[in-house]
Design a protein around this motif. Structure first.
Motif, PDB file in Angstrom:
ATOM      1  N   THR A  93       0.828  -1.210   0.000  1.00  0.00           N
ATOM      2  CA  THR A  93       0.000   0.000   0.000  1.00  0.00           C
ATOM      3  C   THR A  93       0.867   1.268   0.000  1.00  0.00           C
ATOM      4  OG1 THR A  93      -0.123   0.056   2.408  1.00  0.00           O
ATOM      5  CG2 THR A  93      -1.886  -1.121   1.280  1.00  0.00           C
ATOM      6  N   TYR A 105       2.474   3.214  -3.760  1.00  0.00           N
ATOM      7  CA  TYR A 105       1.822   4.364  -4.389  1.00  0.00           C
ATOM      8  C   TYR A 105       2.674   5.632  -4.247  1.00  0.00           C
ATOM      9  CZ  TYR A 105      -1.670   8.108  -4.891  1.00  0.00           C
ATOM     10  OH  TYR A 105      -2.335   9.240  -5.267  1.00  0.00           O
ATOM     11  N   TYR A 106       3.259   5.816  -3.067  1.00  0.00           N
ATOM     12  CA  TYR A 106       4.010   7.048  -2.792  1.00  0.00           C
ATOM     13  C   TYR A 106       5.402   7.038  -3.413  1.00  0.00           C
ATOM     14  CZ  TYR A 106       0.131   7.397   0.366  1.00  0.00           C
ATOM     15  OH  TYR A 106      -1.145   7.430   0.874  1.00  0.00           O
ATOM     16  N   TYR A 152      -1.249  12.560   3.212  1.00  0.00           N
ATOM     17  CA  TYR A 152      -2.188  11.794   2.369  1.00  0.00           C
ATOM     18  C   TYR A 152      -2.655  10.532   3.087  1.00  0.00           C
ATOM     19  CZ  TYR A 152      -0.888  14.620  -1.729  1.00  0.00           C
ATOM     20  OH  TYR A 152      -0.675  15.634  -2.610  1.00  0.00           O
ATOM     21  N   MET A 153      -1.709   9.872   3.744  1.00  0.00           N
ATOM     22  CA  MET A 153      -2.042   8.607   4.414  1.00  0.00           C
ATOM     23  C   MET A 153      -3.057   8.820   5.526  1.00  0.00           C
ATOM     24  SD  MET A 153       1.779   7.036   4.354  1.00  0.00           S
ATOM     25  CE  MET A 153       1.570   5.714   5.524  1.00  0.00           C
ATOM     26  N   GLU A 173      -5.277  11.239   5.651  1.00  0.00           N
ATOM     27  CA  GLU A 173      -6.547  11.551   4.998  1.00  0.00           C
ATOM     28  C   GLU A 173      -7.209  10.284   4.461  1.00  0.00           C
ATOM     29  OE1 GLU A 173      -5.911  15.265   2.762  1.00  0.00           O
ATOM     30  OE2 GLU A 173      -7.359  14.370   1.361  1.00  0.00           O
ATOM     31  N   LYS A 174      -6.396   9.434   3.857  1.00  0.00           N
ATOM     32  CA  LYS A 174      -6.903   8.184   3.273  1.00  0.00           C
ATOM     33  C   LYS A 174      -7.560   7.300   4.318  1.00  0.00           C
ATOM     34  CE  LYS A 174      -4.715   6.542  -0.924  1.00  0.00           C
ATOM     35  NZ  LYS A 174      -3.541   5.880  -1.480  1.00  0.00           N
ATOM     36  N   GLU A 175      -6.925   7.215   5.498  1.00  0.00           N
ATOM     37  CA  GLU A 175      -7.489   6.378   6.567  1.00  0.00           C
ATOM     38  C   GLU A 175      -8.877   6.871   6.965  1.00  0.00           C
ATOM     39  OE1 GLU A 175      -6.662   3.554   7.780  1.00  0.00           O
ATOM     40  OE2 GLU A 175      -4.689   3.407   6.856  1.00  0.00           O
ATOM     41  N   LYS A 200     -10.963   8.565   5.092  1.00  0.00           N
ATOM     42  CA  LYS A 200     -11.946   8.600   4.000  1.00  0.00           C
ATOM     43  C   LYS A 200     -12.190   7.244   3.373  1.00  0.00           C
ATOM     44  CE  LYS A 200     -11.440  13.473   3.247  1.00  0.00           C
ATOM     45  NZ  LYS A 200     -10.727  14.558   2.595  1.00  0.00           N
ATOM     46  N   LYS A 201     -11.753   6.196   4.056  1.00  0.00           N
ATOM     47  CA  LYS A 201     -12.012   4.850   3.551  1.00  0.00           C
ATOM     48  C   LYS A 201     -13.515   4.612   3.518  1.00  0.00           C
ATOM     49  CE  LYS A 201      -8.041   2.113   5.032  1.00  0.00           C
ATOM     50  NZ  LYS A 201      -7.634   1.249   6.135  1.00  0.00           N
TER      51      LYS A 201
END
Ligand SMILES: [Zn+2]
Ligand SMILES: [Zn+2]
Length: 402
Positions: free
Chosen positions: A140, A143-144, A200-201, A203-205, A207-208
């Motif tokens: 995961t 991506y970065y 980003y990480m 935010e991603k957590e 907005k899952k």
């Protein structure tokens, strides 16, 4: 003839189980290399060598079996324990990490509907609980390491993927350990990209679409905060160097040292330490104010006699360890079970000389030989009150264990 071969094979398999149960790594390695083909055979209880090795918390044996292609999802023993369940019960966090790296699903349930992490918590293997709950699959993070959108450069150079992974899954949240890890992993040159990636990480957590992980979001936000504090120290060091125009120590990571000193410095009673101050700022900057972890942390920090912020953070992210926790911690970086002591006073523990060196500017004020007289101990008592969380924890654990 065929029957004879089979008997021989059965015998080797039996011996392999025997070697694992005795933690005889050399004997095990010798036997296992004789086997050609599958290592997923079972004993009378339906357990494979990999499951036994996990049970024993035997890292070398687990690594060998994984290298030989052992199937982490093989299940014949009926209780639906994955190798991670066994590893979690063994208490060996490195074995847990190996199994996680091999791609196990950490939310798999056993026959009594418990995850591996729940089993570890049940028997008090806190570091295994934290290792499992803090785990992020390496994949995961790829991506970065790829350029996104109009950017030509990725946030993290692809060659640093492993380092980035190590950094993200670390369970020790002490800022000194975070800074030392960034240094030893070679990530100091990529701080701006790292900061962005962590943003980003986080935010991603949040907005899952399903299973939002607030705790990880908060952890990533915290890591980002530490990275940005390090960058601030870097700026300050650069500005100072410019003033002095001393080129001699250019390229030296003096800003890491500056940051660590700030973190470890304890002010006089009544003055807010840098660590306390910056962690409170970190909370204020957390963008997701509706979530439970945010409210929980804020209410604890706002309490009348609040616990040190670092302890509040640790408890929020990793859960309370409870009063039975007798673990000792490095006075510098908070690592568990350090095996070096200050040779003078034997009161504080460190991972290594580097940790001791970094802490000395503070510790020298309170360090005294055990034979010191009463007046010396009263003069240190004031300083002792301002003692860092981790040391306090250590003191507490000593009291409970004696
Ligand atoms: Zn240490
Ligand atoms: Zn000492």
């Amino acid at each position: 003839m065929e029957q004879e071969n089979k008997n021989q094979l059965d015998d080797v398999q039996r011996q392999i189980f025997d070697r694992i149960s005795k933690n005889d790594v050399d004997g095990f390695q010798q036997l296992i290399t004789q086997l050609k083909g599958c290592v997923d055979f079972v004993d009378g209880d339906g357990m494979t060598p990999l499951q036994h090795a996990c049970c024993k918390g035997n890292k070398e044996a687990v690594q060998t079996l994984l290298d030989m292609g052992a199937d982490i999802n093989f299940n014949k023993h009926g209780a639906d324990y994955t190798p991670l369940h066994f590893a979690a019960l063994s208490g060996n966090m490195e074995v847990c990490r190996l199994i996680l790296d091999a791609g196990i699903n950490p939310s798999s349930l056993n026959s009594v509907s418990r995850t591996a992490s729940q089993m570890a918590a049940f028997v008090g293997n806190h570091s295994c609980v934290e290792t499992i709950n803090n785990y992020v699959p390496r994949k995961t993070l790829e991506y970065y390491t790829r350029p996104q959108g109009q950017h030509k450069e990725p946030l993290i150079p692809p060659g640093l993927l492993d380092a980035f992974h190590h950094f993200v899954i670390e369970i020790n949240l002490h800022p000194v350990r975070i800074a030392l890890n960034l240094q030893s992993l070679g990530l100091l040159k990529s701080l701006p990209g790292l900061k962005k990636a962590l943003e980003y990480m986080c935010e991603k957590e949040m907005k899952k679409p399903n299973d939002v992980n607030e705790l990880m979001a908060f952890k990533f936000h915290y890591l980002r905060w530490i990275v940005s504090e390090l960058m601030r120290c870097d700026e300050q060091c650069k500005a100072q160097r410019k003033e002095k125009s001393s080129e001699g120590d250019a390229g030296k990571h003096d800003f890491v040292e500056l940051f660590i000193k700030r973190v470890l410095k304890e002010n006089k009673i009544g003055q807010l330490d840098y660590l306390e101050f910056t962690l409170r700022e970190c909370v204020r900057e957390f963008p997701f104010r509706e979530c439970t972890v945010f409210r929980q942390v804020v209410s604890q920090l706002a309490a009348k006699d609040p616990q040190p912020a670092l302890l509040v953070f640790r408890n929020a992210i990793n859960g309370h360890r409870g009063f039975g926790d007798e673990t000792s911690y490095c006075s510098s970086c908070g690592n568990e079970k350090p095996d070096k002591k200050c040779s003078k006073c034997k009161q504080v523990k460190y991972c290594d000389r580097e940790c001791q060196r970094l802490h000395w500017f503070m510790h020298k004020k309170t360090c005294a030989r055990p034979t010191s007289n009463a007046s010396a101990s009263t003069s240190t008592s004031a300083a002792k009150e301002a003692i860092d969380t981790i040391e306090l924890q250590e003191e507490l654990s000593k009291i409970t264990s004696s």
